[in-house]
Design a protein around this motif. Structure first.
Motif, PDB file in Angstrom:
ATOM      1  N   THR A  18      -3.555   6.167   0.371  1.00  0.00           N
ATOM      2  CA  THR A  18      -2.216   6.540   0.803  1.00  0.00           C
ATOM      3  C   THR A  18      -2.317   6.927   2.273  1.00  0.00           C
ATOM      4  O   THR A  18      -3.378   7.308   2.753  1.00  0.00           O
ATOM      5  CB  THR A  18      -1.635   7.717   0.000  1.00  0.00           C
ATOM      6  N   LEU A  78      10.989  -3.083   0.775  1.00  0.00           N
ATOM      7  CA  LEU A  78      10.724  -1.802   1.443  1.00  0.00           C
ATOM      8  C   LEU A  78      11.177  -1.838   2.901  1.00  0.00           C
ATOM      9  O   LEU A  78      11.762  -0.876   3.407  1.00  0.00           O
ATOM     10  CB  LEU A  78       9.237  -1.453   1.384  1.00  0.00           C
ATOM     11  N   VAL A 109       7.270  -5.807  -0.545  1.00  0.00           N
ATOM     12  CA  VAL A 109       7.215  -5.205   0.783  1.00  0.00           C
ATOM     13  C   VAL A 109       8.476  -5.557   1.565  1.00  0.00           C
ATOM     14  O   VAL A 109       9.000  -4.730   2.312  1.00  0.00           O
ATOM     15  CB  VAL A 109       5.944  -5.647   1.537  1.00  0.00           C
ATOM     16  N   GLU A 124       0.236  -5.610   1.971  1.00  0.00           N
ATOM     17  CA  GLU A 124       1.090  -5.338   0.811  1.00  0.00           C
ATOM     18  C   GLU A 124       0.397  -4.368  -0.145  1.00  0.00           C
ATOM     19  O   GLU A 124       1.024  -3.431  -0.647  1.00  0.00           O
ATOM     20  CB  GLU A 124       1.448  -6.628   0.088  1.00  0.00           C
ATOM     21  N   TYR A 144       1.940   4.703   7.848  1.00  0.00           N
ATOM     22  CA  TYR A 144       2.712   3.858   6.936  1.00  0.00           C
ATOM     23  C   TYR A 144       3.702   2.993   7.713  1.00  0.00           C
ATOM     24  O   TYR A 144       3.870   1.807   7.438  1.00  0.00           O
ATOM     25  CB  TYR A 144       3.435   4.738   5.918  1.00  0.00           C
ATOM     26  N   SER A 168       5.507   2.959  -3.912  1.00  0.00           N
ATOM     27  CA  SER A 168       5.494   3.209  -2.470  1.00  0.00           C
ATOM     28  C   SER A 168       6.020   4.597  -2.157  1.00  0.00           C
ATOM     29  O   SER A 168       7.076   4.993  -2.644  1.00  0.00           O
ATOM     30  CB  SER A 168       6.360   2.177  -1.753  1.00  0.00           C
ATOM     31  N   LEU A 216       0.635  -0.966   1.282  1.00  0.00           N
ATOM     32  CA  LEU A 216       1.990  -0.417   1.302  1.00  0.00           C
ATOM     33  C   LEU A 216       2.512  -0.058  -0.078  1.00  0.00           C
ATOM     34  O   LEU A 216       3.319   0.844  -0.222  1.00  0.00           O
ATOM     35  CB  LEU A 216       2.951  -1.417   1.953  1.00  0.00           C
ATOM     36  N   THR A 217       2.048  -0.751  -1.113  1.00  0.00           N
ATOM     37  CA  THR A 217       2.630  -0.551  -2.443  1.00  0.00           C
ATOM     38  C   THR A 217       1.706   0.106  -3.446  1.00  0.00           C
ATOM     39  O   THR A 217       2.146   0.430  -4.549  1.00  0.00           O
ATOM     40  CB  THR A 217       3.093  -1.896  -3.035  1.00  0.00           C
ATOM     41  N   ARG A 218       0.438   0.278  -3.122  1.00  0.00           N
ATOM     42  CA  ARG A 218      -0.531   0.922  -4.017  1.00  0.00           C
ATOM     43  C   ARG A 218      -0.500   0.322  -5.422  1.00  0.00           C
ATOM     44  O   ARG A 218      -0.156   1.000  -6.379  1.00  0.00           O
ATOM     45  CB  ARG A 218      -0.291   2.418  -4.086  1.00  0.00           C
TER      46      ARG A 218
END
Length: 191
Positions: free
Chosen positions: A148, A29, A26, A136, A154, A63, A139-141
């Motif tokens: 989503t 990102l 994260v 986290e 987001y 992401s 945010l990152t799936r």
């Protein structure tokens, strides 16, 4: 107001693709978004595009943020063919649909539009490290069942992660040493 989108499922990369691609934190990102925004503010859209395209091609793509940032830039620049190329890649990678060319990418659902999300974050907020773990995952799936979010939500998740990280770091600095007999324990280490 329209209901929030259903929870899509991410398309998984093949085993060969997973080995060649790296995972993203994260923090990376957040840095990526800040760097891209910096280039955009300076009027260096090509540098922002190169940064984001490079990231998309070298990571697992868990992401959606880099894709959505690319869509924003391509739409603002009027580069419809590039927009549609990224949109197609996004739609193939995630079981969701990137906004149409005509859409306003700044519009969409905020975090409060997703049932239970704010409540889960609030329940963990007193323990910033646990809140960071939940954020986290959002945010990152990391798994197929993770939700989503629209771009506004987001961005709110990224902001909350940064705040939780700062709180967690402050908590670590503010901890007092604990004396146990003739030993002093500080942050879990003996001295």
């Amino acid at each position: 107001m329209t209901p929030p989108p259903a929870s899509p499922v991410m398309t998984l990369a093949s085993p060969v693709q997973r080995e060649a691609l790296r995972e993203v934190s994260v923090e990376e990102l957040i840095d990526l978004e800040q760097q891209a925004e910096f280039f955009v503010v300076l009027g260096q859209d090509d540098a922002a595009i190169d940064l984001l395209e490079g990231h998309v091609q070298s990571t697992t793509g868990a992401s959606p943020l880099p894709y959505l940032k690319l869509l924003e830039i391509y739409q603002r620049l009027g580069q419809r063919a590039d927009y549609e190329r990224v949109q197609t890649d996004f739609n193939a990678r995630f079981n969701g649909y990137a906004p149409a060319w005509e859409s306003d990418l700044q519009q969409g659902h905020t975090l409060s539009d997703y049932p239970g999300v704010v409540e889960r974050i609030q329940s963990l907020w007193p323990t910033p490290a646990r809140a960071m773990e939940l954020l986290e995952k959002s945010l990152t799936r990391p798994d197929r069942d993770a939700e989503t979010f629209d771009l506004p939500a987001y961005r709110e998740l990224l902001f909350l992660y940064a705040v939780a990280r700062d709180l967690s770091e402050r908590d670590a600095r503010d901890r007092q040493d604990v004396a146990l007999g003739d030993r002093v324990i500080a942050d879990g280490r003996r001295r």
